[in-house]
Design an enzyme around this catalytic site. Sequence first.
Site, mmCIF file in Angstrom:
data_model
loop_
_atom_site.group_PDB
_atom_site.id
_atom_site.type_symbol
_atom_site.label_atom_id
_atom_site.label_comp_id
_atom_site.label_asym_id
_atom_site.label_seq_id
_atom_site.Cartn_x
_atom_site.Cartn_y
_atom_site.Cartn_z
ATOM 1 N NE ARG A 52 45.129 17.058 39.595
ATOM 2 C CZ ARG A 52 44.039 17.759 39.400
ATOM 3 N NH1 ARG A 52 42.870 17.153 39.246
ATOM 4 N NH2 ARG A 52 44.050 19.068 39.333
ATOM 5 N N GLY A 53 44.366 17.765 43.200
ATOM 6 C CA GLY A 53 43.290 18.737 43.385
ATOM 7 C C GLY A 53 42.988 18.787 44.879
ATOM 8 C CB ALA A 54 42.772 21.650 47.214
ATOM 9 N NE ARG A 89 50.875 17.495 45.447
ATOM 10 C CZ ARG A 89 50.187 17.954 44.386
ATOM 11 N NH1 ARG A 89 49.054 17.383 44.023
ATOM 12 N NH2 ARG A 89 50.646 18.983 43.687
ATOM 13 C CD GLN A 200 48.081 19.691 36.789
ATOM 14 O OE1 GLN A 200 48.653 20.304 35.884
ATOM 15 N NE2 GLN A 200 48.614 19.567 37.990
ATOM 16 C CG ASP A 241 46.018 23.874 45.259
ATOM 17 O OD1 ASP A 241 45.979 24.551 44.223
ATOM 18 O OD2 ASP A 241 45.879 22.643 45.288
ATOM 19 C CG ASN A 251 44.709 27.489 41.524
ATOM 20 O OD1 ASN A 251 44.390 26.402 42.016
ATOM 21 N ND2 ASN A 251 44.456 27.765 40.254
ATOM 22 C CE LYS A 252 49.185 22.702 39.691
ATOM 23 N NZ LYS A 252 50.259 22.035 40.462
HETATM 24 O O1 MRU Z 1 49.017 19.888 41.590
HETATM 25 P P1 MRU Z 1 47.535 19.689 41.545
HETATM 26 O O2 MRU Z 1 47.039 19.098 40.270
HETATM 27 O O3 MRU Z 1 47.023 18.951 42.773
HETATM 28 O O4 MRU Z 1 46.969 21.171 41.632
HETATM 29 C C1 MRU Z 1 45.585 21.382 41.543
HETATM 30 C C2 MRU Z 1 45.197 22.786 41.508
HETATM 31 O O5 MRU Z 1 46.010 23.684 41.596
HETATM 32 C C3 MRU Z 1 43.735 23.087 41.465
HETATM 33 O O6 MRU Z 1 43.496 24.237 40.726
HETATM 34 C C4 MRU Z 1 43.256 23.303 42.892
HETATM 35 O O7 MRU Z 1 43.602 22.219 43.697
HETATM 36 C C5 MRU Z 1 41.812 23.520 42.953
HETATM 37 S S1 MRU Z 1 40.982 21.975 42.935
HETATM 38 C C6 MRU Z 1 39.337 22.106 42.990
#
Ligand code: MRU
Length: 357
Positions: A52-54, A89, A200, A241, A251-252
């Site tokens: 996970r993470g963009a 996603r 996270q 993201d 973002n999250k």
């Molecule tokens: O749902 P996730 O864990 O994939 O969400 C991740 C985030 O929101 C991160 O902050 C974002 O992807 C930045 S990653 C360098």
Amino acid sequence: MKINGQPYRTIHPIGHEIVQIIDQTRLPHAFEVKPLSNVNEAAEAIRHMLVRGAPLIGAAAAYGMALATKQGVDEAWLDDSAAFLMATRPTAVNLRWAVQRMLNVLKPLPETQRHEAAWFEAAAICDEDVALNQAIGRHGAEMLQALYQKKGRPLNVLTHCNAGWLAAVDWGTALAPIYTAFEAGLPLHVWVDETRPRNQGASLTAWELANHGVPHTVIADNAGGHLMQHGEVDVVIVGADRVTATGDVCNKIGTYLKALAAYDNQVPFYAAVPSPTIDWAISDGLREIPIEERSADEVAWVQGKTTQGEILCVNVLPQGSSAANPAFDVTPARLVTGIITERGIAAPQAMKLLYEG
Ligand code: MRU
């Protein structure tokens, strides 16, 4: 970053057959590496957040396309695989960007060359991710250094979710400036938002920072505003993201509330954003970015480890209560002090200038 003293990337191929990832659903309690051997497994790893993470989602999708070429290379199969991966996603634009880049490279080639080219391109996407994040680290560390000169005391940085090494191929986005500044000797401490519902921050960011020896404290998601009111936060750095051409930052979930509190307390708020996270086609983040709605179970159930070392999931809701789980929010550009990109730092409204010419 390093595991057992050795440089380690979050995703890497074994020949042109298998891709290895870290199963992030097992962290912080277990470090488990998992092999992916076909496009289906790659899609499931993204959907169920083993990765996970963009930036990492983008890298995993690129390797998903490479894995797909083991089964077929004709145009219809490539298109089907691309659509399958893109449906995993919706919010992180890196996913579409990486899959589209793979299609753009593969389709014009003769079929005999596609398998080889797919593995090459996925590796290139990963190498580029590392370089982009290192550049973000350098620019962000300069900003932290300047802030340190101004404050004349160790810095307190607040971050939300995980935008570190684990969320990318290496270094991370929001944590890259922190790692770079820390390695240069700048004294700092990180407030880590736990980031419910998937935790996270508590499970991944804290694990990374501890691994690297960076001083940090995990806080409940709602503590940030209070800490800002009392001068305990010097700067906020988050990842993203998707960022619009006009600098709205998605973002999250919970990021927006941190930005509001930062704005109210004159605390600078930065988003660290590699160019594949910028969606140049859109300008209104609130209306145009699709927000992923995840399972209510993620709100209802919390995973943890007992003192006996057993990993358990417990339900925190009363029977009969329902839950909702929007996974991301949008912070309007007006609340963002700057976007830290691989090309430098710009006010959100001026970000475009960095990429022109
Ligand atoms: O749902 P996730 O864990 O994939 O969400 C991740 C985030 O929101 C991160 O902050 C974002 O992807 C930045 S990653 C360098």
